[in-house]
Design an enzyme around this catalytic site. Sequence first.
Site, PDB file in Angstrom:
ATOM      1  N   LYS A   1       0.837  -1.203   0.000  1.00  0.00           N
ATOM      2  CA  LYS A   1       0.000   0.000   0.000  1.00  0.00           C
ATOM      3  C   LYS A   1       0.872   1.254   0.000  1.00  0.00           C
ATOM      4  CE  LYS A   1      -1.585   1.791   4.004  1.00  0.00           C
ATOM      5  NZ  LYS A   1      -1.326   3.229   4.093  1.00  0.00           N
ATOM      6  N   ASN A   2       1.855   1.283   0.893  1.00  0.00           N
ATOM      7  CA  ASN A   2       2.656   2.496   1.049  1.00  0.00           C
ATOM      8  C   ASN A   2       3.566   2.776  -0.140  1.00  0.00           C
ATOM      9  OD1 ASN A   2       1.420   2.952   3.427  1.00  0.00           O
ATOM     10  ND2 ASN A   2       3.184   2.484   4.739  1.00  0.00           N
TER      11      ASN A   2
ATOM     12  N   ARG B   1      -4.514  10.584   4.482  1.00  0.00           N
ATOM     13  CA  ARG B   1      -3.429  11.548   4.620  1.00  0.00           C
ATOM     14  C   ARG B   1      -2.383  11.417   3.505  1.00  0.00           C
ATOM     15  NH1 ARG B   1       1.395  12.842   6.655  1.00  0.00           N
ATOM     16  NH2 ARG B   1       1.439  14.697   7.948  1.00  0.00           N
TER      17      ARG B   1
ATOM     18  N   ASP C   1      -4.277  13.155  12.774  1.00  0.00           N
ATOM     19  CA  ASP C   1      -5.026  11.937  12.545  1.00  0.00           C
ATOM     20  C   ASP C   1      -4.858  11.037  13.745  1.00  0.00           C
ATOM     21  OD1 ASP C   1      -2.612  10.644  12.304  1.00  0.00           O
ATOM     22  OD2 ASP C   1      -2.682  10.535  10.124  1.00  0.00           O
TER      23      ASP C   1
ATOM     24  N   ASP D   1       4.912   0.305  11.849  1.00  0.00           N
ATOM     25  CA  ASP D   1       3.662  -0.276  11.345  1.00  0.00           C
ATOM     26  C   ASP D   1       3.458  -1.724  11.793  1.00  0.00           C
ATOM     27  OD1 ASP D   1       3.095   2.117  10.170  1.00  0.00           O
ATOM     28  OD2 ASP D   1       3.406   1.469   8.111  1.00  0.00           O
TER      29      ASP D   1
HETATM   30  C1  UD1 Z   1       4.836   6.634   6.219  1.00  0.00           C
HETATM   31  C2  UD1 Z   1       3.869   5.486   6.114  1.00  0.00           C
HETATM   32  C3  UD1 Z   1       3.450   4.999   7.493  1.00  0.00           C
HETATM   33  C4  UD1 Z   1       4.681   4.650   8.302  1.00  0.00           C
HETATM   34  C5  UD1 Z   1       5.663   5.821   8.315  1.00  0.00           C
HETATM   35  C6  UD1 Z   1       6.968   5.491   9.008  1.00  0.00           C
HETATM   36  C7  UD1 Z   1       2.679   5.939   4.069  1.00  0.00           C
HETATM   37  C8  UD1 Z   1       1.395   6.290   3.421  1.00  0.00           C
HETATM   38  N1  UD1 Z   1       2.688   5.943   5.393  1.00  0.00           N
HETATM   39  O1  UD1 Z   1       4.166   7.724   6.853  1.00  0.00           O
HETATM   40  O2  UD1 Z   1       2.625   3.844   7.329  1.00  0.00           O
HETATM   41  O3  UD1 Z   1       4.281   4.385   9.639  1.00  0.00           O
HETATM   42  O4  UD1 Z   1       5.981   6.220   6.968  1.00  0.00           O
HETATM   43  O5  UD1 Z   1       7.548   4.370   8.454  1.00  0.00           O
HETATM   44  O6  UD1 Z   1       3.661   5.642   3.401  1.00  0.00           O
HETATM   45  N2  UD1 Z   1       7.561  14.417  10.386  1.00  0.00           N
HETATM   46  C9  UD1 Z   1       7.705  15.755  10.697  1.00  0.00           C
HETATM   47  N3  UD1 Z   1       7.750  16.643   9.662  1.00  0.00           N
HETATM   48  C10 UD1 Z   1       7.649  16.284   8.348  1.00  0.00           C
HETATM   49  C11 UD1 Z   1       7.492  14.916   8.053  1.00  0.00           C
HETATM   50  C12 UD1 Z   1       7.449  13.999   9.089  1.00  0.00           C
HETATM   51  O7  UD1 Z   1       7.791  16.123  11.855  1.00  0.00           O
HETATM   52  O8  UD1 Z   1       7.712  17.149   7.467  1.00  0.00           O
HETATM   53  C13 UD1 Z   1       7.520  13.429  11.496  1.00  0.00           C
HETATM   54  C14 UD1 Z   1       6.159  12.784  11.659  1.00  0.00           C
HETATM   55  O9  UD1 Z   1       5.320  13.556  12.472  1.00  0.00           O
HETATM   56  C15 UD1 Z   1       6.516  11.450  12.307  1.00  0.00           C
HETATM   57  C16 UD1 Z   1       7.885  11.129  11.713  1.00  0.00           C
HETATM   58  O10 UD1 Z   1       8.372  12.337  11.168  1.00  0.00           O
HETATM   59  O11 UD1 Z   1       6.681  11.614  13.695  1.00  0.00           O
HETATM   60  C17 UD1 Z   1       7.843  10.061  10.646  1.00  0.00           C
HETATM   61  O12 UD1 Z   1       7.023  10.470   9.602  1.00  0.00           O
HETATM   62  P1  UD1 Z   1       7.189   9.968   8.098  1.00  0.00           P
HETATM   63  O13 UD1 Z   1       8.383   9.065   7.980  1.00  0.00           O
HETATM   64  O14 UD1 Z   1       7.127  11.149   7.213  1.00  0.00           O
HETATM   65  O15 UD1 Z   1       5.903   9.065   7.897  1.00  0.00           O
HETATM   66  P2  UD1 Z   1       4.779   9.194   6.802  1.00  0.00           P
HETATM   67  O16 UD1 Z   1       5.385   9.426   5.462  1.00  0.00           O
HETATM   68  O17 UD1 Z   1       3.723  10.131   7.280  1.00  0.00           O
END
Ligand code: UD1
Length: 420
Positions: A17-18, A89, A113, A302
């Site tokens: 999915k991701n 999201r 979320d 995850d």
């Molecule tokens: C993706 C996955 C999710 C998985 C996560 C970590 C998808 C759709 N989702 O989520 O299933 O759990 O990776 O492996 O692919 N952060 C910031 N600022 C930013 C970006 C991120 O503070 O600009 C923080 C987030 O709040 C979080 C952490 O970084 O605490 C990790 O986020 P990120 O790796 O970006 O996860 P997602 O891409 O949202």
Amino acid sequence: MVGGARLQGEVRVTGAKNSVLKLMAAALLAEGTTTLLDVPDILDVEIMAELLRRLGCVVEHQRQSQSVVISVPATLEHRADYDLVRRMRASICVLGPLLARCGVADVALPGGDNIGSRGLDMHVEGLIRLGATAVNEHGYLIASSNGRLHGASIYLDFPSVGATETILMAAVTAQGETVIDNVAREPEIVDICQMLIAMGARIDGVGSSTLTVLGVDALEPVTHRAVPDRIVAGTWAVAAAITQGDITVRNALTGHLQIALEKLQIAGAEVSELDDGFRVVMHDRPRAVDIITLPYPGFPTDLQPQFIALNSVADGAALVTENLFEARFRFVQELGRLGADVRIDGHHALVRGRPQLSGAPVDATDIRAGAGLVLAGLVAEGETTIYGVSHIDRGYAGLVPDLIRLGAQISRVFVTNENP
Ligand code: UD1
């Protein structure tokens, strides 16, 4: 569902999915027809397809052949509406490609979320470094550029999956060279890099912490098979361990699940690698295993709820540390309704294994929490009812039929009011 069955048999996982959601967004970068293979039949793919249609694409999700065919027009709309972004999201992954293709992107801000605040600061700062301006107006992030984006040197504070993808997809057609340091190294990032390279992008350092991108003028559409879903595969591995069962998982890459499978071995499972997957066999009650979530190749957040479920019936106590999403422990309250003994202190959870859980009505609050609750329900004595299964539908295709095939006593019922 009624707990107690030992699950036995084979399952096949589809593309991740991701990955698929981001590959669908990457398709926007090339005019013409992109085909994605091994696409799971899940709600999030439908939401992404709807978003691409609103941007002007023709999208056909062919469930029989597990493919999605996306025809991208020469001129795209550039707005991702709130009604879709709030449902998923990951919709924000169109931000980079839209900015690259249209010079402007209006993407609704997702807000909080169920698993925490999840900022976008690194996405935005990266785009600004590439020459974009960004403003927040009426709940929308509006990024725009005066002409083509340009290469830049970007260092991420944290190896964010989403920020890496946004910046990468904006940089592939920027003028000149972009170096992105401290990027995420998840297999899904490698997958999108491989698809972009097949489309004509020039990217060095794939799979490492530094990506060097040399911008090209335009990209070509391709046919691409998505990387197998390591989280779904890992969930099946835990299902085998928790039910003291024997499950063969096909179309899985053990290399992507090394830490999780090693943890299951410490818990007492026999794990054997096969040509196209792996087999997990468990004979006894699992032993407790400590978990610390970290960006890849660390233990995946995850799979954290699934391992809390496993620990809740294990012999001994385990310390689970969550380093990515602060609210991921919320589901523990629901697990407590099944009799699990879990104490939370900040981003640590102390799980004291119980010999037996006891079935009850519970509420799935997000995709992985839902998976954790299903696993707990499989071993809880008596009947467990899980509400909010639409969350599980977002990430797991055909979960209930697969569980039935493996011997679980489970059925899906439709209720008009999901509140227990
Ligand atoms: C993706 C996955 C999710 C998985 C996560 C970590 C998808 C759709 N989702 O989520 O299933 O759990 O990776 O492996 O692919 N952060 C910031 N600022 C930013 C970006 C991120 O503070 O600009 C923080 C987030 O709040 C979080 C952490 O970084 O605490 C990790 O986020 P990120 O790796 O970006 O996860 P997602 O891409 O949202």
